[in-house]
Design an enzyme around this catalytic site. Structure first.
Site, PDB file in Angstrom:
ATOM      1  N   ASP A   1      -1.303  -6.154  -0.383  1.00 27.91           N
ATOM      2  CA  ASP A   1      -1.569  -5.348   0.621  1.00 27.91           C
ATOM      3  C   ASP A   1      -2.986  -5.277   0.593  1.00 27.91           C
ATOM      4  O   ASP A   1      -3.397  -4.751  -0.278  1.00 27.91           O
ATOM      5  CB  ASP A   1      -0.742  -3.985   0.758  1.00 27.91           C
TER       6      ASP A   1
ATOM      7  N   ASP B   1       0.852  -1.171   0.111  1.00 26.12           N
ATOM      8  CA  ASP B   1       0.045   0.071   0.019  1.00 26.12           C
ATOM      9  C   ASP B   1       0.898   1.453  -0.041  1.00 26.12           C
ATOM     10  O   ASP B   1       0.125   2.297  -0.105  1.00 26.12           O
ATOM     11  CB  ASP B   1      -1.155  -0.011   0.965  1.00 26.12           C
ATOM     12  N   SER B   2       2.124   1.059   0.031  1.00 28.44           N
ATOM     13  CA  SER B   2       3.004   2.089  -0.186  1.00 28.44           C
ATOM     14  C   SER B   2       2.884   2.690  -1.550  1.00 28.44           C
ATOM     15  O   SER B   2       3.379   3.787  -1.773  1.00 28.44           O
ATOM     16  CB  SER B   2       4.696   1.699   0.089  1.00 28.44           C
TER      17      SER B   2
ATOM     18  N   GLU C   1      -1.893  -5.845   8.340  1.00 30.41           N
ATOM     19  CA  GLU C   1      -1.153  -5.082   9.314  1.00 30.41           C
ATOM     20  C   GLU C   1      -1.739  -5.600  10.609  1.00 30.41           C
ATOM     21  O   GLU C   1      -3.036  -5.531  10.753  1.00 30.41           O
ATOM     22  CB  GLU C   1      -1.011  -3.597   9.400  1.00 30.41           C
TER      23      GLU C   1
ATOM     24  N   LYS D   1      -1.629  -9.469   2.431  1.00 29.00           N
ATOM     25  CA  LYS D   1      -0.704  -9.060   3.505  1.00 29.00           C
ATOM     26  C   LYS D   1      -1.556  -8.053   4.404  1.00 29.00           C
ATOM     27  O   LYS D   1      -2.158  -7.161   3.804  1.00 29.00           O
ATOM     28  CB  LYS D   1       0.493  -8.480   3.270  1.00 29.00           C
TER      29      LYS D   1
ATOM     30  N   GLU E   1       8.598  -4.691  10.887  1.00 30.82           N
ATOM     31  CA  GLU E   1       9.154  -3.379  10.475  1.00 30.82           C
ATOM     32  C   GLU E   1       9.543  -2.676  11.550  1.00 30.82           C
ATOM     33  O   GLU E   1       8.812  -2.242  12.523  1.00 30.82           O
ATOM     34  CB  GLU E   1       8.022  -2.785   9.703  1.00 30.82           C
TER      35      GLU E   1
HETATM   36  O1  KIV Z   1       3.536  -1.296   1.696  1.00 34.81           O
HETATM   37  C1  KIV Z   1       4.639  -1.719   1.634  1.00 34.81           C
HETATM   38  O2  KIV Z   1       5.431  -1.631   0.539  1.00 34.81           O
HETATM   39  C2  KIV Z   1       5.014  -2.613   2.720  1.00 34.81           C
HETATM   40  C3  KIV Z   1       6.370  -2.966   2.806  1.00 34.81           C
HETATM   41  C4  KIV Z   1       7.308  -1.775   3.013  1.00 34.81           C
HETATM   42  C5  KIV Z   1       6.695  -3.907   4.077  1.00 34.81           C
HETATM   43  O3  KIV Z   1       4.075  -2.786   3.437  1.00 34.81           O
END
Ligand code: KIV
Length: 275
Positions: A88, A49-50, A120, A118, A186
């Site tokens: 994510d 989600d980055s 959190e 993924k 992280e």
């Molecule tokens: O959103 C992302 O890129 C991440 C990684 C940095 C682990 O969650």
């Protein structure tokens, strides 16, 4: 492609089975061309989600939406033939409860072809992780600094220092017991990352959590020097593509201003068929 040439995709269970072996190589990707570049070298490719920060200019990852994750997930899927694709779950798409999480995770997998998601959270997400894994959705967990909680964590600080290490230990044990096939750590201190990597039976994938983990994940634009708004301390830059691009764009602008661009009948010597 003949059966003997077929490239086998890395599965979530193959990632889980890598515990204690060669470290897992993980990078993010958000587009087809980058996915093609990272695929031969990575075990796992994460559509993080980055993407909301790196490609869409948001200040935090909270700007990521289901539509954004699916669109970038589809683009990345087109560029992968080998690595495991993990996507994510964006902020707000799973926190209400297991049913909401299942509905959205199933949509992500159906519309992108990803084999895992993924999310959190530790102890408070364990029920959701168990619900998803029992229903065919492999989950990579993410604990320590969880950027979607930046507003409650009060920033992007290292987590698990001093007495806070108890919380992280409980989170790690909870996500493993709930059935996660791997877990992202992280921004954890090296000693805690080492202790938990030794204690858990699933691979730990660090980002700013030291080489004591079972692998590392980085944001690809960070390690290529393409994302320059800020630079996390733990990121080693393997290239300075941002600078290279800026120099090339400046050279182009100079050429155009000097009218150094060709008429239609001319081609540059190394030109390939144009669009
Ligand atoms: O959103 C992302 O890129 C991440 C990684 C940095 C682990 O969650």
């Amino acid at each position: 492609m003949s059966a003997s040439n077929e490239v086998r995709r890395i599965s979530p269970s193959a990632v889980r089975a890598r515990k204690g072996q060669t470290p897992l190589v993980v990078l993010t990707a958000y587009t087809t061309p980058i996915a093609r570049l990272v695929d031969p070298h990575c075990d796992v490719v994460l559509v993080g989600d980055s993407v909301a920060m790196v490609l869409h200019g948001h200040d935090t990852t909270l700007g990521a939406t289901m539509e954004m994750m699916i669109l970038h997930g589809q683009a990345v899927a087109r560029g992968l033939s080998r690595a495991l694709l993990v996507i994510d779950m964006p902020f707000g798409s799973y926190e209400e409860g297991p049913e909401q999480a299942f509905r959205n995770a199933a949509r992500i997998m159906r519309e992108t072809g990803a084999a895992a998601v993924k999310l959190e959270g530790g102890v408070h997400m364990a029920e959701t992780i168990a619900f998803l894994t029992a229903r065919g959705i492999p989950v990579m967990a993410h604990i320590g600094l969880t950027p979607q909680s930046v507003n409650t964590l009060g920033g992007y600080k290292v987590q698990g220092r001093g007495s806070d290490s108890t919380r992280i230990r409980e989170d790690a044990v909870a996500v493993e017991a709930a059935g996660a096939f791997s877990v992202v750590f992280e921004k954890l201190p090296e000693s805690l990352a080492r202790e938990l990597s030794a204690a858990l039976t699933i691979p730990t994938i660090g980002i700013g959590a030291s080489a004591a983990c079972d692998g590392q994940v980085l944001v690809v634009d960070d390690m290529l020097g393409l994302f320059t708004s800020f630079r996390p301390k733990f990121v080693r830059r393997y290239a300075e593509l941002g600078e290279t691009a800026e120099t090339a764009i400046a050279a182009y602008a100079e050429d155009v201003r000097a009218r150094r661009f060709p008429a239609p009948e001319h081609t540059f010597p190394d030109e390939v068929p144009s669009r």
